[in-house]
Scaffold this active site. Structure first.
Site, PDB file in Angstrom:
ATOM      1  N   LYS A 136     -50.874 -35.780  12.864  1.00  0.00           N
ATOM      2  CA  LYS A 136     -49.487 -36.150  13.135  1.00  0.00           C
ATOM      3  C   LYS A 136     -49.275 -36.165  14.635  1.00  0.00           C
ATOM      4  O   LYS A 136     -49.806 -35.318  15.353  1.00  0.00           O
ATOM      5  CB  LYS A 136     -48.518 -35.150  12.499  1.00  0.00           C
ATOM      6  N   HIS A 139     -44.394 -33.977  17.703  1.00  0.00           N
ATOM      7  CA  HIS A 139     -42.943 -34.079  17.607  1.00  0.00           C
ATOM      8  C   HIS A 139     -42.355 -33.458  18.865  1.00  0.00           C
ATOM      9  O   HIS A 139     -42.966 -32.588  19.478  1.00  0.00           O
ATOM     10  CB  HIS A 139     -42.443 -33.343  16.359  1.00  0.00           C
ATOM     11  N   HIS A 142     -42.415 -29.757  19.525  1.00  0.00           N
ATOM     12  CA  HIS A 142     -43.601 -29.072  20.039  1.00  0.00           C
ATOM     13  C   HIS A 142     -43.537 -28.874  21.548  1.00  0.00           C
ATOM     14  O   HIS A 142     -44.294 -28.077  22.098  1.00  0.00           O
ATOM     15  CB  HIS A 142     -44.874 -29.863  19.700  1.00  0.00           C
TER      16      HIS A 142
END
Length: 576
Positions: A136, A139, A142
């Site tokens: 992933k 985001h 983070h």
């Protein structure tokens, strides 16, 4: 530096009160600078003095009584009383020479050897931060874990700890079953090579949406995860491929942020050991079964499962907390650390409370050295294209906006790599905006506010450092340590020197609470003092002695400013 003056004050007070100077030093504080008044340098509140030395009913009288027994000397030029306190002013010539020489000699270690930090543990510190889920894209959430963890690691290293920076990846669980099943249906190797995380994200979104309506897809995901847990070569190969590509992509983002790690681990490292944890919990009689078949650890005082932690699903598979238990115990045995700090958002507060409680029940004494540093959420971080999901978009946006600001600014200087300069300014802006308030709080991000060149922003810190650095081109005799303190009589110098006196106290408080806002506030104050001094202390046209003294002074500001910026995770710019 400040510790030398604190000790001089403490030694004199100790003779009156019969206390060791070491007991008094933590209670002698440098006074915060006020721009419009010339206040004393240090303050001792009599009610903070350990022991029963004073009349508890009148702090004013106690202060007067203590002050009457103290005397000025070659270090202390003035002793007065305030509201329940005794204040001290240091000999100006001594203050100027001592501080500037100390900064010049110590450089990056300035303030880190203070007696205030003498009781600081300087053993092994593990800091776990960032910890994205592989396959992933980063985001934006983070960002906080990454920069906060990096700051804590920087700070611990600066005071002499041996630090291991750990990135504990979310690289196991049902999501990879979905991804494995989804890649067989929607994946494309060519797209994967071109933009790994973007393509995996697109595959995951598609397969997740399909699985909600199609039980066959959901079963395929479970079958893939089962093959993965059983070590099936094809499933394991695909998972390893995704993991390796993810780490390569993450490394690019970490490089942009100036963040590094000493160790990458992940949940996958502890799948087998998680089963051992379950056996250990069972052998100690700590496991109970709920009505829906889940296996839990009862954490309630009454034994009624009112507070419990689920450690195994009804199908027998371990959960995140089980793997976290295995990881924590493994680190305790492997490192025998002095402290381990987890940096995650506050939504995981209950998780870590349960984790630490189970470790405590298991008799793991080192759990007392574990700490969860939690933070709030960022709101309002949008780009011109709309809502931001990914961190790279935010970094690109910051760089793009700063490039535009630099192009529109009349004061911008030509740099070799404008994009790199804009990137470093943009990252400084993001870090300062994030660190200005308490970490636990949510905050509203505002691009225009974060990227202002004036006010308390990262752009302001970078601009101040670059301007101070540009002065060094005028410094022809910087090797010469001696200078004439009489050349530095301006009030702006006195204010700045007194601000330097507070640096070790700020580091001490920042270290104690692991809150960067104290350091940010200090650096902003230093930046504003630097600007005041820059307007009144001209170098060009001054005599060589005056120019040398002033440049030594300005360089001292630059050194301390750069030190603090690096602790925050900001790379100071020499030109912008």
């Amino acid at each position: 530096m400040a510790c030398l003056f604190r000790r001089a004050i403490a030694e004199q007070v100790s003779q009156v009160l019969g206390l060791p100077p070491e007991k008094l030093i933590p209670h002698i504080h440098a006074i915060q600078v006020h721009r419009k008044q010339d206040s004393p340098d240090f303050q001792l509140y009599v009610n903070s003095v350990p022991g029963d030395h004073f009349n508890a009913t009148s702090q004013v009288e106690n202060a007067l009584k203590l002050a009457s027994k103290l005397a000025r000397n070659s270090v202390i030029s003035e002793i007065r009383t305030g509201r329940g306190s005794v204040t001290f002013r240091i000999n100006r010539d001594l203050l100027t020479k001592t501080i500037l020489r100390k900064i010049n000699q110590d450089g990056s270690s300035f303030g880190m050897n203070s007696e205030l930090l003498s009781n600081t543990s300087r053993g092994l510190t593990l800091v776990e931060y960032s910890s994205p889920n592989i396959a992933k894209k980063f985001h934006v959430g983070h960002l906080r874990s990454t920069i906060i963890g990096n700051f804590i690691a920087n700070l611990k290293e600066a005071v002499g700890c041996k630090v291991i920076r750990m990135n504990y990846l979310g690289d196991w669980g049902f999501q990879f079953g979905l991804l494995g099943a989804g890649f067989n249906k929607y994946g494309c190797e060519e797209k994967l090579r071109a933009n790994p995380l973007q393509h995996l994200f697109e595959v995951y979104v598609k397969v997740s949406a399909t699985a909600e309506k199609d039980d066959d897809i959901k079963q395929s995901a479970q079958d893939f995860m089962q093959r993965l847990e059983n070590g099936h070569p094809q499933a394991l190969s695909l998972w390893t491929h995704f993991r390796d590509l993810s780490i390569e992509e993450y490394a690019k983002v970490y490089k942009r942020l100036g963040v590094r790690f000493d160790e990458y681990s992940g949940e996958s490292f502890y799948t087998e050991k998680a089963q051992d944890i379950l056996k250990l919990l069972k052998s100690k009689g700590m496991l109970k079964t709920t009505g829906d078949g889940k296996i839990v650890v009862d954490l309630s005082e009454q034994g009624d499962l009112s507070t419990h932690s689920t450690v195994m699903r009804s199908d027998g598979t371990a959960l995140y907390i089980t793997r976290d238990l295995a990881a924590a115990i493994d680190r305790m045995e492997k490192y025998t650390f002095d402290e381990m700090i987890y940096v995650t958002d506050k939504s995981q507060q209950t998780h870590f409370e349960h984790l630490f409680k189970i470790l405590e029940i298991l008799g793991k004494e080192r759990v007392s050295k574990c700490q969860h540093v939690k933070f709030g959420r960022v709101q309002g971080m949008q780009t011109r294209r709309g809502d931001v999901i990914f961190l790279e978009d935010v970094l690109d946006e910051a760089r793009s906006r700063m490039l535009q600001n630099m192009a529109n600014s009349e004061t911008s200087k030509t740099t070799e790599d404008p994009a790199d300069t804009a990137e470093k300014i943009g990252i400084a802006a993001l870090i300062v905006q994030d660190f200005k308030g308490p970490l636990f709080s949510d905050y509203q991000f505002q691009w225009d506010q974060a990227l202002q060149s004036s006010g308390d922003t990262g752009v302001f810190l970078q601009y101040t450092h670059a301007r101070l650095h540009s002065l060094l081109n005028l410094w022809e005799t910087r090797e010469k340590e001696e200078f004439d303190a009489n050349c530095l009589q301006d009030p702006s110098v006195s204010s700045t020197l007194r601000h330097f006196l507070r640096y070790d106290e700020v580091i001490h408080k920042t270290l104690k609470e692991l809150q960067p806002r104290y350091l940010v506030s200090y650096l902003m104050g230093l930046g504003h003092l630097a600007n005041v001094a820059h307007r009144s202390l001209h170098v060009k046209g001054s005599s060589p002695d005056v120019a040398h003294a002033r440049l030594l002074f300005f360089n001292s500001i630059r050194v301390v400013l750069a030190n603090g910026m690096r602790l925050l995770g900001i790379t100071p710019l020499d030109k912008m």
